[in-house]
Design an enzyme around this catalytic site. Structure first.
Site, PDB file in Angstrom:
ATOM      1  N   GLY A 102       0.831  -1.199   0.000  1.00  0.00           N
ATOM      2  CA  GLY A 102       0.000   0.000   0.000  1.00  0.00           C
ATOM      3  C   GLY A 102       0.861   1.242   0.000  1.00  0.00           C
ATOM      4  O   GLY A 102       2.042   1.199  -0.333  1.00  0.00           O
ATOM      5  N   LYS A 472      -4.486  -4.884 -24.598  1.00  0.00           N
ATOM      6  CA  LYS A 472      -3.739  -6.148 -24.521  1.00  0.00           C
ATOM      7  C   LYS A 472      -2.402  -6.019 -25.256  1.00  0.00           C
ATOM      8  O   LYS A 472      -1.369  -6.475 -24.783  1.00  0.00           O
ATOM      9  CB  LYS A 472      -4.528  -7.311 -25.155  1.00  0.00           C
ATOM     10  CG  LYS A 472      -5.753  -7.801 -24.452  1.00  0.00           C
ATOM     11  CD  LYS A 472      -5.486  -8.525 -23.152  1.00  0.00           C
ATOM     12  CE  LYS A 472      -5.475  -7.584 -22.005  1.00  0.00           C
ATOM     13  NZ  LYS A 472      -6.654  -7.444 -21.205  1.00  0.00           N
TER      14      LYS A 472
HETATM   15  C1  F6R Z   1      -5.464  -5.415 -18.254  1.00  0.00           C
HETATM   16  C2  F6R Z   1      -5.746  -5.569 -16.854  1.00  0.00           C
HETATM   17  C3  F6R Z   1      -6.046  -4.347 -16.060  1.00  0.00           C
HETATM   18  C4  F6R Z   1      -7.197  -4.636 -15.087  1.00  0.00           C
HETATM   19  C5  F6R Z   1      -7.407  -3.437 -14.152  1.00  0.00           C
HETATM   20  C6  F6R Z   1      -8.588  -3.652 -13.237  1.00  0.00           C
HETATM   21  O1  F6R Z   1      -5.220  -6.648 -18.850  1.00  0.00           O
HETATM   22  O2  F6R Z   1      -5.736  -6.642 -16.335  1.00  0.00           O
HETATM   23  O3  F6R Z   1      -6.358  -3.267 -16.875  1.00  0.00           O
HETATM   24  O4  F6R Z   1      -8.342  -4.905 -15.818  1.00  0.00           O
HETATM   25  O5  F6R Z   1      -6.265  -3.220 -13.395  1.00  0.00           O
HETATM   26  O6  F6R Z   1      -8.453  -4.809 -12.479  1.00  0.00           O
HETATM   27  P1  F6R Z   1      -9.690  -5.480 -11.780  1.00  0.00           P
HETATM   28  O7  F6R Z   1     -10.586  -6.000 -12.833  1.00  0.00           O
HETATM   29  O8  F6R Z   1      -9.099  -6.540 -10.908  1.00  0.00           O
HETATM   30  O9  F6R Z   1     -10.369  -4.390 -10.983  1.00  0.00           O
END
Ligand code: F6R
Length: 591
Positions: A102, A472
């Site tokens: 953090g 990607k």
């Molecule tokens: C791209 C990727 C990130 C996540 C983003 C949100 O491949 O993985 O852009 O989508 O950091 O993460 P979550 O969905 O875990 O909130």
């Protein structure tokens, strides 16, 4: 972003267990690694820059003696990527060592205060202040660890979780807006950022509340809340399958997870997910907001279009990092649909918290049912795609799409086809696109290795997929890529197109087809190399990737797959590690 693990037990010596646990959680952050163990009253620290396996090999981390210890993988926020900045950090006396996840917002003030008192800092991190604060508070509280922990936590501002080992054999942890979970087995206790850190040994876990402090001493744990009151928290049984991820026959997790999609895509539609309640909340709301970050935001963009077009439910979508500046204006009769694979993304949690305080109902779409987001939601559905280890979201994105289509199917009164017969067809279609793996690998193999710019064009519901495809490519292959709403090309981006450009056009045969073809013509005349993704072949494409024929609104579900594969093979061609892209972490728990 970082992972932390603490262990006290008789299962094995601490060091090898800590190293194995860190390998499982390396997806969270991976520029450096370190462990501290307690041996005959001395805390030993070993740490360095690199991935867990590399540092372990160089420094023989797993050979440190001792039955109690803590460990960490770092994703740098404050202070460069150096051996000294790697965790754990000692207090001056070396009687305490700390690992932290953090950000400590007021670390500079705290550091100068401690320096004036004679504390000597070795690193440039914000984390090291915790070790020195604890040292001071421990002395001032007549060696009461719980008082020292409480007082230290009161002084720190920010979102954080940390674990400290004391040279008297106590391990203590604190959770303030970053995950920290107790793992409980008959022979050992763990403190970990993720259940993956201890799931090999136990499926019993306590998800600490915000503000909780835990003390592990003499094989027992005691939890205190922020007011220092002794509290009990429920023990949860977590699914063993979460820990079962391995690469199987594949070279990387990323390609394995891409290929898993045909088998995981229907999992979120199983009866364990209560869509009826979820949709009732949406139907009863006057305003619908969607929020998420990165890939999850791209999914939200498509959700907005589908809800508005097919269910006539006007929806606003915000990136969570932006939403936090507006979510305090969300009306009480609103629902906020928060999409997050991890359920721990700081931007998402923060914006949702504000909306909740305003009275909005929180509906979430998560992969981890025990995540902070799920626990703060009025209702949630889960992706059920199993652990996603590759840092780039692939199978989780597809399952997020599946959930959104299901929601639109219900809310629109079945205005789209998404019944079981359609799903069988869709699953076969996904498999048929996955079967293009070899062809796609060859297409990428034939591209110039030094391709600098890739543009992905799409209109309407294909535009969010163009954005997701370009994300990607950027993150896996480190190539500049842009998703462009094809109609916008002539309003600016066309100036960028030349013979060096590679342009991917998402062009299924739907109402956008003709318009996208005319944009393709404009690009063709500037000499760009064109990869067409469609169910209809056209001579304008230098290379054609054929999609199966589907209901027109379902194409996003299949057209993302070639883009995921292209990104993966571009990374492999450039000899990059697609599972662990540089500078990124799977779970972004800092703002
Ligand atoms: C791209 C990727 C990130 C996540 C983003 C949100 O491949 O993985 O852009 O989508 O950091 O993460 P979550 O969905 O875990 O909130």
């Amino acid at each position: 972003m970082c992972s932390i693990i603490g262990y006290s037990g008789q299962l094995t010596l601490a060091a090898p267990l800590l190293v194995e646990s860190l390998k499982k959680m390396e997806y969270r952050g991976y520029d450096s690694v370190g462990i501290a163990t307690l041996n005959k009253g001395n805390i030993l620290v070993s740490k360095g820059v690199g991935k867990v396996a590399e540092v372990d090999q160089q420094m023989q981390l797993n050979k440190l003696p001792g039955e109690i210890g803590i460990g960490h993988t770092r994703w740098a926020t404050h202070g460069g990527v150096t051996d000294t900045n790697a965790h754990p950090h000692y207090s001056c006396s070396a009687n305490i060592a700390v690992v932290h996840n953090g950000i400590i917002e007021n670390y500079q003030e705290l550091k100068s205060e401690l320096e004036k008192e004679g504390h000597i800092f070795k690193s440039q991190t914000d984390s090291e202040v915790i070790a020195h604060l604890l040292e001071r508070d421990y002395e001032q509280s007549n060696s009461s660890i719980v008082d020292a922990m409480t007082n230290t936590c009161k002084k720190i501002r920010g979102s954080f979780a940390f674990v400290a080992v004391f040279n008297n054999g106590v391990i203590a942890g604190a959770r303030f807006d970053e995950p920290l979970i107790i793992g409980i087995s008959s022979d050992a206790l763990f403190l970990s950022s993720d259940v993956l850190g201890f799931l090999k040994y136990t499926d019993k876990a306590i998800f600490l509340d915000n503000g909780d402090i835990v003390i592990i001493e003499d094989k027992k744990y005691t939890i205190f809340d922020a007011s220092r009151k002794n509290v009990n928290r429920p023990v949860t049984q977590v699914a063993w399958e979460l820990g079962s991820a391995d690469k199987g026959k594949f070279a990387h997790y990323t390609i394995k997870e891409i290929h898993e999609q045909s088998s995981t895509m229907l999992k979120p539609l199983e009866p364990s997910n209560d869509f009826e309640t979820f949709c009732k909340y949406i139907n009863n709301a006057s305003n619908v907001y969607i929020t998420g970050s990165g890939t999850s935001y791209n999914c939200g963009l498509l959700g907005k279009l589908l809800l508005s077009k097919f269910a006539r439910k006007r929806t606003e979508v915000y990136m969570s990092s932006e939403f936090q500046y507006f979510s305090d204006t969300v009306e009480p009769d609103s629902v906020v649909i928060a999409i997050s694979q991890s359920g721990e993304t700081a931007d998402v949690l923060h914006s949702v918290k504000q909306a909740k305080e305003n009275g909005a109902k929180i509906l979430s779409i998560v992969n981890i049912p025990t995540s902070s987001l799920a626990r703060m939601s009025d209702c949630f559905v889960t992706l059920n795609c199993g652990p996603e280890i590759g840092v780039a979201a692939t199978k989780s994105f597809l399952n997020q799409l599946m959930i959104l289509y299901k929601i639109v199917y219900i809310i629109s009164g079945q205005n789209i086809r998404f019944d079981s017969a359609e799903l069988v067809k869709l699953q076969k279609s996904v498999q048929s696109v996955l079967d293009l793996d070899f062809k796609i690998r060859n297409i990428i193999g034939s591209l110039d290795h030094n391709v600098k710019d890739i543009y992905i064009l799409g209109r309407s519901i294909h535009y969010p997929i163009a954005l997701e495809g370009s994300l990607k490519i950027k993150e896996l292959a480190y190539v500049h890529a842009e998703g462009i709403a094809a109609g916008e090309l002539k309003h600016g981006p066309l100036a960028l197109i030349d013979k060096e450009s590679v342009v991917i056009v998402l062009n299924p045969n739907d109402e956008t087809y003709r318009d996208v073809l005319s944009s393709t013509n404009e690009i063709k005349s500037r000499g760009a190399f064109i990869i067409g993704i469609s169910d209809l072949k056209n001579d304008l494409y230098d290379v054609f990737i054929e999609l199966p024929k589907l209901e027109r609104y379902l194409y996003p579900i299949v057209e993302i797959i070639p883009l995921q594969m292209m990104s993966y093979y571009l990374a492999v061609q450039k000899q990059l590690d697609p599972d662990y892209p540089r500078n990124l972490a799977k779970s972004v728990t800092v703002k």
